[in-house]
Design a protein around this motif. Structure first.
Motif, PDB file in Angstrom:
ATOM      1  N   PRO A 252      -1.260  -7.455  -2.948  1.00  0.00           N
ATOM      2  CA  PRO A 252      -0.378  -8.571  -2.595  1.00  0.00           C
ATOM      3  C   PRO A 252       1.112  -8.286  -2.761  1.00  0.00           C
ATOM      4  O   PRO A 252       1.931  -8.944  -2.143  1.00  0.00           O
ATOM      5  CB  PRO A 252      -0.819  -9.656  -3.562  1.00  0.00           C
ATOM      6  CG  PRO A 252      -1.195  -8.903  -4.814  1.00  0.00           C
ATOM      7  CD  PRO A 252      -1.812  -7.618  -4.320  1.00  0.00           C
ATOM      8  N   ASP A 258       5.127 -11.189  -4.479  1.00  0.00           N
ATOM      9  CA  ASP A 258       3.725 -11.359  -4.110  1.00  0.00           C
ATOM     10  C   ASP A 258       3.685 -12.120  -2.789  1.00  0.00           C
ATOM     11  O   ASP A 258       3.901 -13.336  -2.734  1.00  0.00           O
ATOM     12  CB  ASP A 258       2.987 -12.141  -5.193  1.00  0.00           C
ATOM     13  CG  ASP A 258       1.481 -12.217  -4.936  1.00  0.00           C
ATOM     14  OD1 ASP A 258       1.085 -12.185  -3.759  1.00  0.00           O
ATOM     15  OD2 ASP A 258       0.715 -12.338  -5.909  1.00  0.00           O
ATOM     16  N   THR A 260       1.286 -12.970  -0.887  1.00  0.00           N
ATOM     17  CA  THR A 260       0.167 -13.864  -0.603  1.00  0.00           C
ATOM     18  C   THR A 260       0.523 -15.316  -0.915  1.00  0.00           C
ATOM     19  O   THR A 260      -0.269 -16.216  -0.625  1.00  0.00           O
ATOM     20  CB  THR A 260      -1.088 -13.450  -1.390  1.00  0.00           C
ATOM     21  OG1 THR A 260      -0.813 -13.527  -2.795  1.00  0.00           O
ATOM     22  CG2 THR A 260      -1.509 -12.039  -1.028  1.00  0.00           C
ATOM     23  N   TRP A 374      -5.432  -8.806  -8.416  1.00  0.00           N
ATOM     24  CA  TRP A 374      -5.766  -9.152  -7.038  1.00  0.00           C
ATOM     25  C   TRP A 374      -7.255  -8.954  -6.756  1.00  0.00           C
ATOM     26  O   TRP A 374      -7.880  -9.781  -6.078  1.00  0.00           O
ATOM     27  CB  TRP A 374      -4.917  -8.317  -6.091  1.00  0.00           C
ATOM     28  CG  TRP A 374      -5.242  -8.436  -4.629  1.00  0.00           C
ATOM     29  CD1 TRP A 374      -5.666  -7.455  -3.791  1.00  0.00           C
ATOM     30  CD2 TRP A 374      -5.147  -9.620  -3.819  1.00  0.00           C
ATOM     31  NE1 TRP A 374      -5.851  -7.932  -2.512  1.00  0.00           N
ATOM     32  CE2 TRP A 374      -5.533  -9.262  -2.498  1.00  0.00           C
ATOM     33  CE3 TRP A 374      -4.792 -10.940  -4.079  1.00  0.00           C
ATOM     34  CZ2 TRP A 374      -5.564 -10.172  -1.444  1.00  0.00           C
ATOM     35  CZ3 TRP A 374      -4.820 -11.863  -3.028  1.00  0.00           C
ATOM     36  CH2 TRP A 374      -5.197 -11.474  -1.731  1.00  0.00           C
TER      37      TRP A 374
END
Length: 741
Positions: A252, A258, A260, A374
């Motif tokens: 990610p 990050d 995501t 993750w």
């Protein structure tokens, strides 16, 4: 409860889509989702091959849809509702079959939960391949890279027996003829009894004798806040930004954030997840509590994607633009046939692509979902998905659906276009399960049906043709029929459009010249102007467009004509075009006609005069389309005064549009009046059809303020440019930039 299917209506504040643009889309797409040869050389070989496969030249034969505004009023929309004990899905068959809402129904003390981002308004914006598109829900994107041309178009819809028909189950079938690639497709939606997942069976067929390029992405809008996380079974993704680069990045974490979490980036971007071969296909959007929507499918639908608007001012402004104040933001999770949306996949002659998707609620442990590991987050999500809907159950549902894909509709629920019926008649296609009834043929298809049956295309009628030349067809079979048809102004015009689409530009120009010899019309002049621009003759293009506007404005003020009546041109435009353009009757761009000699300009009707008035709505659409192109062409030819004359000659309702307010600012700047151009921005305007990725607003603003700061049109120094941007920052209402600047 047993699954029910019912028709209903939905009332939403709506900005009408408006009339189509009557000018054929001859120009290449200004599509931002492209990469150059240098980038393509860095891609895996299969991806590079599919990125280069059958790129779209234009959206022909589809027409552009740019006639919408931003004034919304309550409107009643046809809807179809599928419902069981656990889910309620609302579908809009008149708007591309969009799934407007998917509600997870309450159990016990809990409340109903909307799983999708449900836009509270219907506001078209220029995101579809052909213009009008709106945000929210689940959309079915077919044709070519981008939002489908069917975004705001009606689909056929019917009730069809479902795989659990013995228990009273029913499906809703949506189907249409996709015109960019000439392929029929269907989308079957059903809710098995007691299922918490909406099943969607999709089939695309190629009934032709040659392979066809195929594109499909199911696009799901999901609610977004700072805690939203999108999960998919991948450790890498292909990142595409509006700087038109495609590169592989880790998931990610990438570039210090990050990715995501949709709001942890500043700019809009696509992340195409690299799902390993053999892995289950799924993608989920989960909130702070670990709850949200999951989508999964059979393996043919291999691609998964996250689209984010980002937290920067441009992305936030676009989100506001697409809805009403106070509405939360959204991200998009998507599923497609290829790894990325830049690719098209060949479908062999006589073959089909078919798969099954499932959409439903998912709840996972929030500590795992939002943890720093993750792999753990992914594993927790996939484990919960497997418990809620096993992978084997999806494969079994697909197998159960396949025999029903050919089942004929039992009850018609909505009607799409007549284009599929026309193509079915031309090709003699037998398409079980998706009937294209001849009863759907309408006014748009009638000239082409006559060509098919008689070998002749009816010539333009005096009244309607003043405002609209009619839709063109460009497939090889239609081009062959046009080449054999008797020569008329209309037939030669449409033949030229088909030849241009096929890449035979020289023949297209000859056909349009023949059309002009039959009758001088704005439509053939405009097509030749596009050809002039493409071949590097901007002055000649400007001449032709000026003449086209003269003809159109004259036709719009025609009283019931007398025999042999001749109309004097608008005096403003006559002065603008004097000595500049092609003369009546030829339009060859030689400068040897009456206008070139300085003679008074007269505009003759393009067909024998009869007392038939053009449709006023269509006439305004044509005036706006031709006027816009003429002004742009005149500015490109350094004829700002003539551009001003065209702008001033347009009707007030057109001049008041935001697009034409922007053009006025550009004209004033070209005339040397930067202060007046700045005042246009100060008064405020909205360009309703601003295109995704278009930076015309910011570019024009900075060109104006740079002129104000320097007081000259001499080349700018970097110091002066920086000073202009510091002293005159772009107002927030005009901030739509989607990339770093």
């Amino acid at each position: 409860m047993a699954t029910s299917v019912r028709r209903t209506t939905l009332t939403l504040p709506t900005a009408p889509v408006g009339p189509d643009n009557p000018l054929p889309a001859l120009r290449p797409l200004d599509e931002v989702h492209r990469v150059d040869d240098r980038v393509r050389a860095t891609l895996p070989s299969d991806m590079a091959r599919q990125v280069a496969h059958a790129p779209l030249r234009s959206v022909l034969p589809v027409r552009l849809r740019d006639g919408y505004g931003r004034d919304r009023a309550p409107a009643t929309l046809d809807a179809i509702v599928l419902e069981n004990d656990r889910l309620r899905a609302t579908v809009l068959p008149g708007l591309g079959g969009r799934v407007h809402s998917l509600i997870h129904k309450a159990t016990g003390d809990s409340a109903d939960t909307e799983l999708l981002y449900r836009n509270p308004v219907l506001q078209p914006a220029d995101f579809a391949l052909n213009g009008a598109w709106f945000s929210g829900g689940i959309e079915w994107n077919i044709g070519a890279t981008g939002h489908t041309t069917l975004s705001c178009a009606p689909l056929h819809a019917a009730r069809v027996p479902a795989p659990d028909a013995a228990d009273g189950g029913a499906m809703v079938r949506l189907w249409e003829w996709e015109r960019l690639r000439d392929l029929p497709f269907q989308v079957d939606l059903w809710l098995p009894a007691d299922s918490a997942f909406l099943y969607v069976g999709v089939r695309i067929r190629n009934p032709h004798h040659l392979p066809a390029p195929v594109y499909w992405w199911s696009n799901i809008a999901v609610p977004e806040d700072e805690h939203t996380r999108v999960l998919a079974p991948a450790d890498d993704a292909w990142h595409f930004g509006y700087a038109r680069t495609l590169s592989r990045v880790p998931v990610p974490e990438w570039d210090g954030a990050d990715r995501t979490y949709p709001l942890r980036g500043a700019y809009p971007a696509d992340y195409f997840y690299e799902v390993p071969d053999g892995a289950r296909r799924w993608i989920a959007s989960l909130d702070a509590a670990g709850s949200g929507l999951v989508q999964t499918s059979t393996d043919l639908l291999r691609g998964r994607k996250l689209f984010v608007w980002g937290a920067g001012p441009g992305g936030r402004r676009w989100q506001q633009w697409l809805t009403e104040p106070g509405t939360g933001g959204y991200a998009e999770i998507q599923a497609g046939l290829a790894r990325t949306q830049l690719e098209h996949i060949p479908l062999e002659a006589g073959e089909e692509f078919a798969w099954l998707e499932a959409y439903g609620p998912l709840t996972a442990d929030p500590a795992a979902v939002h943890g720093t590991d993750w792999a753990t987050a992914r594993r927790e999500t996939e484990t919960r998905l497997e418990a809620a809907l096993p992978r084997a159950a999806v494969d079994a549902a697909y197998a159960a659906w396949r025999p029903y894909a050919d089942t004929e509709p039992a009850e018609q629920l909505a009607t799409g276009s007549g284009w599929g019926a026309l193509e079915a008649e031309r090709g003699g296609f037998q398409l079980p399960g998706t009937p294209f009834d001849p009863g759907t043929l309408g006014e748009e298809q009638e000239p082409w049906r006559r060509l098919l049956r008689t070998g002749a295309l009816a010539d333009w009628e005096p009244g309607p043709s003043q405002a609209d030349p009619g839709a063109s067809l460009v497939a090889p079979a239609w081009r062959d029929l046009l080449e054999a048809a008797p020569s008329t102004a209309g037939a030669e015009y449409h033949l030229g459009v088909a030849q241009w689409h096929a890449g035979d530009r020289a023949q297209a120009e000859r056909s349009w010249e023949r059309s002009l010899r039959c009758a001088e019309t704005p439509w053939a002049l405009r097509c030749l102007a596009v050809a002039d621009t493409a071949s590097g003759h901007p002055a000649r293009a400007a001449d032709r467009l000026l003449r086209a506007v003269q003809l159109l404005l004259a036709s719009g003020t025609v009283p019931p004509p007398e025999a042999d009546q001749v109309l004097e041109a608008d005096p403003v435009l006559e002065a603008a075009g004097a000595g500049q353009g092609p003369g009546p009757g030829g339009g060859a761009g030689t400068g040897q006609g009456a206008e070139a000699a300085g003679a008074p300009t007269a505009v003759s009707l393009a067909a024998p005069p009869v007392a038939v008035a053009a449709d006023p709505v269509a006439l305004e659409a044509a005036e706006a389309a031709l006027g816009r192109e003429a002004i742009v062409a005149l500015l490109a030819a350094d004829r700002a005064d003539d551009a001003r004359a065209v702008l001033d000659a347009l009707r007030p309702a057109i001049r008041a549009r935001g697009r034409f307010r922007l053009l006025r600012a550009q004209v004033l700047l070209a005339q040397g009046d930067a202060l007046a151009a700045r005042a246009v921005f100060g008064e405020g305007f909205e360009v309703c059809d601003l295109r995704e990725g278009d930076e015309a607003l910011s570019d024009t603003w900075y060109a104006i303020v740079e002129r104000l700061v320097t007081g000259t049109d001499e080349p700018l120094t970097e110091e002066a440019r920086a000073r202009a941007r510091t002293e005159h920052p772009l107002p927030g209402r005009y901030e739509f930039r989607m990339r770093p600047t």
